[in-house]
Design an enzyme around this catalytic site. Sequence first.
Site, mmCIF file in Angstrom:
data_model
loop_
_atom_site.group_PDB
_atom_site.id
_atom_site.type_symbol
_atom_site.label_atom_id
_atom_site.label_comp_id
_atom_site.label_asym_id
_atom_site.label_seq_id
_atom_site.Cartn_x
_atom_site.Cartn_y
_atom_site.Cartn_z
ATOM 1 N N ARG A 118 -0.531 1.130 23.773
ATOM 2 C CA ARG A 118 0.796 0.540 23.471
ATOM 3 C C ARG A 118 0.737 -0.947 23.122
ATOM 4 N NH1 ARG A 118 2.214 3.795 27.907
ATOM 5 N NH2 ARG A 118 2.966 5.796 27.184
ATOM 6 N N LYS A 140 2.095 -7.848 9.398
ATOM 7 C CA LYS A 140 2.325 -6.497 8.846
ATOM 8 C C LYS A 140 1.011 -5.736 8.938
ATOM 9 C CE LYS A 140 6.013 -6.924 5.457
ATOM 10 N NZ LYS A 140 6.341 -6.846 4.019
ATOM 11 N N GLU A 182 -1.765 -12.900 -5.558
ATOM 12 C CA GLU A 182 -0.849 -13.238 -4.448
ATOM 13 C C GLU A 182 -0.637 -14.762 -4.374
ATOM 14 O OE1 GLU A 182 0.692 -10.825 -3.040
ATOM 15 O OE2 GLU A 182 -0.598 -9.087 -2.745
ATOM 16 N N LYS A 224 3.606 -18.818 3.350
ATOM 17 C CA LYS A 224 3.753 -17.543 4.062
ATOM 18 C C LYS A 224 4.214 -17.792 5.496
ATOM 19 C CE LYS A 224 2.633 -12.972 4.814
ATOM 20 N NZ LYS A 224 1.936 -11.787 4.436
ATOM 21 N N GLU A 234 11.385 -8.890 8.147
ATOM 22 C CA GLU A 234 11.835 -8.622 6.781
ATOM 23 C C GLU A 234 13.253 -8.082 6.703
ATOM 24 O OE1 GLU A 234 8.784 -7.302 3.973
ATOM 25 O OE2 GLU A 234 10.319 -6.164 2.931
ATOM 26 N N ARG A 238 11.875 -12.592 3.697
ATOM 27 C CA ARG A 238 10.487 -12.118 3.627
ATOM 28 C C ARG A 238 10.275 -11.097 2.494
ATOM 29 N NH1 ARG A 238 6.149 -10.605 8.404
ATOM 30 N NH2 ARG A 238 4.507 -10.056 6.946
ATOM 31 N N ASN A 242 7.360 -9.735 -1.805
ATOM 32 C CA ASN A 242 6.968 -8.494 -2.482
ATOM 33 C C ASN A 242 7.195 -8.545 -3.984
ATOM 34 O OD1 ASN A 242 6.066 -6.937 -0.229
ATOM 35 N ND2 ASN A 242 8.197 -6.956 0.454
ATOM 36 N N HIS A 245 5.476 -6.078 -6.247
ATOM 37 C CA HIS A 245 4.858 -5.053 -5.408
ATOM 38 C C HIS A 245 5.476 -3.664 -5.574
ATOM 39 C CE1 HIS A 245 2.944 -8.515 -3.677
ATOM 40 N NE2 HIS A 245 2.328 -7.830 -2.746
ATOM 41 N N HIS A 249 2.851 -1.088 -6.207
ATOM 42 C CA HIS A 249 2.560 0.025 -5.289
ATOM 43 C C HIS A 249 2.632 1.355 -6.032
ATOM 44 C CE1 HIS A 249 3.694 -2.399 -1.424
ATOM 45 N NE2 HIS A 249 2.493 -2.674 -1.874
ATOM 46 N N HIS A 262 -5.297 -3.653 -5.306
ATOM 47 C CA HIS A 262 -3.923 -4.030 -4.959
ATOM 48 C C HIS A 262 -3.468 -5.243 -5.782
ATOM 49 C CE1 HIS A 262 -0.368 -4.789 -2.498
ATOM 50 N NE2 HIS A 262 -0.781 -6.031 -2.355
HETATM 51 P P1 NAD Z 1 -10.278 -4.988 0.594
HETATM 52 O O1 NAD Z 1 -10.033 -5.161 2.018
HETATM 53 O O2 NAD Z 1 -10.499 -3.619 0.077
HETATM 54 O O3 NAD Z 1 -11.507 -5.901 0.176
HETATM 55 C C1 NAD Z 1 -11.921 -5.916 -1.167
HETATM 56 C C2 NAD Z 1 -13.413 -5.602 -1.335
HETATM 57 O O4 NAD Z 1 -14.155 -6.778 -1.054
HETATM 58 C C3 NAD Z 1 -13.947 -4.541 -0.406
HETATM 59 O O5 NAD Z 1 -14.919 -3.791 -1.079
HETATM 60 C C4 NAD Z 1 -14.586 -5.365 0.711
HETATM 61 O O6 NAD Z 1 -15.585 -4.672 1.401
HETATM 62 C C5 NAD Z 1 -15.151 -6.501 -0.076
HETATM 63 N N1 NAD Z 1 -15.338 -7.754 0.650
HETATM 64 C C6 NAD Z 1 -14.503 -8.287 1.555
HETATM 65 N N2 NAD Z 1 -14.916 -9.512 1.876
HETATM 66 C C7 NAD Z 1 -16.043 -9.748 1.184
HETATM 67 C C8 NAD Z 1 -16.930 -10.839 1.105
HETATM 68 N N3 NAD Z 1 -16.680 -11.982 1.751
HETATM 69 N N4 NAD Z 1 -18.010 -10.735 0.323
HETATM 70 C C9 NAD Z 1 -18.226 -9.591 -0.395
HETATM 71 N N5 NAD Z 1 -17.412 -8.534 -0.389
HETATM 72 C C10 NAD Z 1 -16.322 -8.618 0.404
HETATM 73 O O7 NAD Z 1 -9.062 -5.578 -0.285
HETATM 74 P P2 NAD Z 1 -8.137 -6.864 -0.125
HETATM 75 O O8 NAD Z 1 -7.745 -7.223 -1.501
HETATM 76 O O9 NAD Z 1 -8.694 -7.885 0.757
HETATM 77 O O10 NAD Z 1 -6.851 -6.287 0.637
HETATM 78 C C11 NAD Z 1 -6.069 -5.301 0.036
HETATM 79 C C12 NAD Z 1 -5.248 -4.626 1.108
HETATM 80 O O11 NAD Z 1 -4.412 -5.578 1.736
HETATM 81 C C13 NAD Z 1 -4.338 -3.545 0.584
HETATM 82 O O12 NAD Z 1 -4.476 -2.401 1.392
HETATM 83 C C14 NAD Z 1 -2.950 -4.125 0.723
HETATM 84 O O13 NAD Z 1 -1.972 -3.154 0.943
HETATM 85 C C15 NAD Z 1 -3.118 -5.013 1.896
HETATM 86 N N6 NAD Z 1 -2.140 -6.113 1.973
HETATM 87 C C16 NAD Z 1 -1.521 -6.286 3.159
HETATM 88 C C17 NAD Z 1 -0.631 -7.332 3.300
HETATM 89 C C18 NAD Z 1 0.007 -7.577 4.643
HETATM 90 O O14 NAD Z 1 0.904 -8.415 4.719
HETATM 91 N N7 NAD Z 1 -0.440 -6.946 5.683
HETATM 92 C C19 NAD Z 1 -0.375 -8.199 2.234
HETATM 93 C C20 NAD Z 1 -1.049 -7.986 1.032
HETATM 94 C C21 NAD Z 1 -1.930 -6.932 0.909
HETATM 95 N N1 GLY Z 2 2.745 -9.297 1.816
HETATM 96 C C1 GLY Z 2 4.121 -9.210 2.102
HETATM 97 C C2 GLY Z 2 4.502 -9.610 3.474
HETATM 98 O O1 GLY Z 2 3.666 -9.962 4.272
HETATM 99 O O2 GLY Z 2 5.637 -9.587 3.824
#
Ligand code: NAD
Ligand code: GLY
Length: 363
Positions: A118, A140, A182, A224, A234, A238, A242, A245, A249, A262
């Site tokens: 939890r 998030k 972003e 942010k 949100e 907030r 997006n 997005h 998405h 993404h």
């Molecule tokens: P990812 O986590 O898939 O990383 C991208 C690639 O880079 C992967 O292959 C990873 O293994 C590699 N990698 C990571 N760090 C590295 C490094 N230092 N050196 C070499 N390779 C490296 O993708 P991302 O773009 O970081 O994140 C995308 C995700 O984030 C999506 O799922 C998206 O929905 C999510 N997201 C979440 C929020 C939120 O607020 N929580 C906001 C934006 C995006």
């Molecule tokens: N990436 C959108 C949010 O964090 O709200």
Amino acid sequence: MQTLKVALGERSYPIFIGEGLLEQGLMNPYIRGRQVMIVSNETVAPLYIEQLKASLDSAWKVDEVILPDGEQYKNLDHLNLIFDALLEKRHNRTTTLIALGGGVVGDMTGFAAAAYQRGVDFIQVPTTVLSQVDSSVGGKTGVNHPLGKNMIGAFHQPRAVVIDTNVLNTLPERELAAGLAEVIKYGLIYDSEFLGWLEQHMDRLNARDPETLAQAIYRSCEVKAEVVAQDEKESGIRALLNLGHTFGHAIEAHQGYGQWLHGEAVGAGTMMAADLSARLGWLTTSDVQRVRTLLEAAHLPVIPPADMDEAAFFELMSVDKKVLDGQLRLVLLKRLGEAVVTADFDTALLQQTLSAGEALGQS
Ligand code: NAD
Ligand code: GLY
């Protein structure tokens, strides 16, 4: 090193930004118990997990779980691997999870921390531009469902975010570009001065100039943090984060997770949002050209996939989290530097944007 704060009362936390922070033990004061579970993936762990482990207090029990790499594994099945490891290694409610990786690892680790017994603590150590400027901040967390992106999740704030800019040296080019989508977003929705700065510094960002990257990361996290402090869950401002997005998405889900990154989908989605904003009379043709030029300078796509028609967009956009009472709401630009969330647009204009295709890439 620079420090920012996400101001959320008793759930406030710091964001540390600087070179070589992975080795400095900055997260140690934020670990309350004596158990740590590092969650990483098979790409990032071989590069950085040893440095991270060496920086942790040697008295702690430190375990690790290494996930397969890819957005296609951001699902409930693979989330279970984290719970399996926590239970097999007998982690209790005072454990701390550390997410070492990009947004996929960060979102999954955060959700595991939100749900395990939890709710337990977690710390974000983001290693991509995208995760350093966006996903690691704001709480998030979640996983994808075949019918929608990030549909299963929770708000759960980390105890700290440690951003080591040195790790970006190993990031593939495509991932660098995806993260810049972003960064551009913050300029477009919130800060026209930052947008101008990005236009002037995109070459240096592409070249990974450490000083320029650090400045872009700092300003992005600052925006942010301000937005999240005002609207954690949100219910208002907030949602502006997006921009692009809802379109993006839909592109990700249509292509199959992991095909378009993404950030790439957000790039094309941002262009679509700018196009619709112009059709509504809010942006000028030259504003739209500025958006296109900046996205292209960051090596991002500005047109959606050729095999995606209007019907595919409508179907996938209808499950967006911003849909309220069956009504689609979109983040659009009133002007460069100011965004709104609105359902008040003519569907015929949206249809024109959705079917514009390659025309989005031309001035
Ligand atoms: P990812 O986590 O898939 O990383 C991208 C690639 O880079 C992967 O292959 C990873 O293994 C590699 N990698 C990571 N760090 C590295 C490094 N230092 N050196 C070499 N390779 C490296 O993708 P991302 O773009 O970081 O994140 C995308 C995700 O984030 C999506 O799922 C998206 O929905 C999510 N997201 C979440 C929020 C939120 O607020 N929580 C906001 C934006 C995006
Ligand atoms: N990436 C959108 C949010 O964090 O709200």
